[in-house]
Design a protein around this motif. Structure first.
Motif, PDB file in Angstrom:
ATOM      1  N   SER A  48       0.847  -1.158  -0.150  1.00  0.00           N
ATOM      2  CA  SER A  48       0.123   0.017   0.015  1.00  0.00           C
ATOM      3  C   SER A  48       0.883   1.182  -0.070  1.00  0.00           C
ATOM      4  CB  SER A  48      -0.993  -0.170   1.390  1.00  0.00           C
ATOM      5  OG  SER A  48      -0.301  -0.051   2.441  1.00  0.00           O
ATOM      6  N   GLN A  49       2.131   1.308   0.735  1.00  0.00           N
ATOM      7  CA  GLN A  49       2.913   2.676   0.756  1.00  0.00           C
ATOM      8  C   GLN A  49       3.827   2.602  -0.286  1.00  0.00           C
ATOM      9  OE1 GLN A  49       4.323   2.223   4.912  1.00  0.00           O
ATOM     10  NE2 GLN A  49       2.571   3.379   5.513  1.00  0.00           N
ATOM     11  N   GLY A  50       4.209   1.223  -0.921  1.00  0.00           N
ATOM     12  CA  GLY A  50       5.278   1.377  -1.971  1.00  0.00           C
ATOM     13  C   GLY A  50       6.456   2.126  -1.894  1.00  0.00           C
ATOM     14  N   SER A  51       6.723   2.955  -2.773  1.00  0.00           N
ATOM     15  CA  SER A  51       7.769   3.791  -2.769  1.00  0.00           C
ATOM     16  C   SER A  51       8.131   4.517  -1.242  1.00  0.00           C
ATOM     17  CB  SER A  51       8.084   4.672  -3.938  1.00  0.00           C
ATOM     18  OG  SER A  51       6.931   5.499  -3.834  1.00  0.00           O
ATOM     19  N   SER A  52       6.914   4.781  -0.775  1.00  0.00           N
ATOM     20  CA  SER A  52       7.280   5.490   0.673  1.00  0.00           C
ATOM     21  C   SER A  52       7.060   4.505   1.685  1.00  0.00           C
ATOM     22  CB  SER A  52       6.057   6.679   0.649  1.00  0.00           C
ATOM     23  OG  SER A  52       4.990   6.218   0.770  1.00  0.00           O
ATOM     24  N   TYR A  53       7.309   3.392   1.444  1.00  0.00           N
ATOM     25  CA  TYR A  53       6.968   2.264   2.812  1.00  0.00           C
ATOM     26  C   TYR A  53       8.161   2.623   3.991  1.00  0.00           C
ATOM     27  CZ  TYR A  53       8.045  -2.002   5.300  1.00  0.00           C
ATOM     28  OH  TYR A  53       8.341  -2.954   6.421  1.00  0.00           O
ATOM     29  N   MET A  54       7.727   2.498   5.090  1.00  0.00           N
ATOM     30  CA  MET A  54       8.231   2.830   6.185  1.00  0.00           C
ATOM     31  C   MET A  54       8.425   1.471   7.247  1.00  0.00           C
ATOM     32  SD  MET A  54       6.903   6.372   7.391  1.00  0.00           S
ATOM     33  CE  MET A  54       5.055   5.889   7.523  1.00  0.00           C
ATOM     34  N   SER A  55       9.867   1.239   7.717  1.00  0.00           N
ATOM     35  CA  SER A  55      10.029   0.192   8.533  1.00  0.00           C
ATOM     36  C   SER A  55       9.096   0.132  10.036  1.00  0.00           C
ATOM     37  CB  SER A  55      11.453   0.125   8.928  1.00  0.00           C
ATOM     38  OG  SER A  55      11.649  -0.759  10.173  1.00  0.00           O
ATOM     39  N   ALA A  56       8.310  -0.853  10.216  1.00  0.00           N
ATOM     40  CA  ALA A  56       7.738  -0.545  11.463  1.00  0.00           C
ATOM     41  C   ALA A  56       8.361  -0.441  12.796  1.00  0.00           C
ATOM     42  CB  ALA A  56       6.584  -1.994  11.569  1.00  0.00           C
ATOM     43  N   ARG A  57       9.470  -1.097  12.680  1.00  0.00           N
ATOM     44  CA  ARG A  57      10.441  -0.810  13.771  1.00  0.00           C
ATOM     45  C   ARG A  57      11.010   0.548  13.839  1.00  0.00           C
ATOM     46  NH1 ARG A  57      15.939  -0.808  14.952  1.00  0.00           N
ATOM     47  NH2 ARG A  57      16.471  -1.757  17.244  1.00  0.00           N
ATOM     48  N   ALA A  58      11.484   1.097  12.823  1.00  0.00           N
ATOM     49  CA  ALA A  58      12.086   2.312  12.637  1.00  0.00           C
ATOM     50  C   ALA A  58      10.925   3.434  12.865  1.00  0.00           C
ATOM     51  CB  ALA A  58      12.712   2.508  11.430  1.00  0.00           C
ATOM     52  N   TYR A  59       9.852   3.361  12.287  1.00  0.00           N
ATOM     53  CA  TYR A  59       8.525   4.230  12.590  1.00  0.00           C
ATOM     54  C   TYR A  59       8.551   4.125  14.041  1.00  0.00           C
ATOM     55  CZ  TYR A  59       4.175   6.136  12.348  1.00  0.00           C
ATOM     56  OH  TYR A  59       2.918   7.233  12.535  1.00  0.00           O
ATOM     57  N   GLY A  60       8.098   3.182  14.769  1.00  0.00           N
ATOM     58  CA  GLY A  60       7.985   2.999  16.197  1.00  0.00           C
ATOM     59  C   GLY A  60       8.976   3.727  16.962  1.00  0.00           C
TER      60      GLY A  60
END
Length: 241
Positions: A48-60
């Motif tokens: 769903s996020q594609g090119s703007s994907y964010m790591s769940a761990r890094a986001y957290g």
């Protein structure tokens, strides 16, 4: 018309991944899920996020830092320390990259209990993966955009998750209304929330970070909350409260 449909679906799918999985689940543990469903939502976030994907761990980690250091120099995306929204977005990107590369001194302090799928994140966040998505998005616009003007939506499509973050982290700390007087600049941006799936009730969220429902007033409808209740009823997730 097809491009607008694609854009709207992409907007809300990417935003749902962020608010449901990366924000409410990963950062705040508002509910629990099995390792199987965790992997499912990792994949949903990627597609769903594609090119703007964010790591769940890094986001957290970054989001927990935001709550711990709100409106201080250690806040990874406070508008107080950037002259404009684009400068703040770049500052947030640099903070995110330091976390991903293991160069952030605060990473370990804020990483407790976070999901982690390092092999997947290495691919999903790679330059090659992001460029494949960019090429795919560009091809969709070339094939289906009815006029040149629709190409102005392409940069938003490419940077979708960063745009979502900027709307909240910039505008919901500078404009809007407050339900709670807090020791930070957080506000509720929209009344009611229409574009951000509950995320714009930012003042409410800073008051009650682990609440699964971001709305508190009768007119503050959080559209993700009923979805969470249904997923809890289906035993896909387990509500923590």
């Amino acid at each position: 018309m097809l491009i607008l449909i694609f854009f709207v679906i992409h907007w809300y799918a990417a935003l749902f991944a962020q608010t449901f999985f990366q924000h409410r689940y990963t950062s705040h543990g508002a509910f629990k899920m099995s390792p199987f469903w965790e992997k499912v939502f990792y994949l949903f976030s990627y597609f769903s996020q594609g090119s703007s994907y964010m790591s769940a761990r890094a986001y957290g980690i970054m989001h927990r830092m935001h709550h711990a250091y709100t409106d201080t120099e250690k806040d990874p995306h406070s508008p107080k320390y950037s002259p404009n929204v684009f400068a703040m977005m770049w500052r947030a990107r640099m903070a995110y990259q330091r976390i991903v590369k293991g160069k952030s001194k605060d990473s370990e302090h804020f990483s407790k209990g976070l999901p982690d799928w390092p092999t997947f994140d290495k691919w999903a966040g790679s330059f090659f993966s992001r460029m494949l998505w960019v090429l795919g998005y560009t091809a969709i616009y070339i094939l289906f955009a009815p006029s040149f003007w629709f190409f102005f939506l392409l940069p938003i499509t490419i940077a979708m998750s960063a745009i979502h973050g900027a709307i909240i982290n910039w505008y919901a700390h500078k404009y809007g209304y407050k339900n709670y007087e807090l020791k930070n600049t957080s506000t509720n941006l929209l009344k009611p929330d229409l574009l951000m799936l509950g995320e714009s009730y930012h003042n409410n969220h800073h008051k009650h970070p682990s609440h699964v429902n971001f709305g508190t007033k009768w007119y503050e409808f959080d559209p993700v909350y009923p979805v969470i209740r249904v997923l809890n009823w289906l035993h896909v997730i387990r509500l923590a409260q």
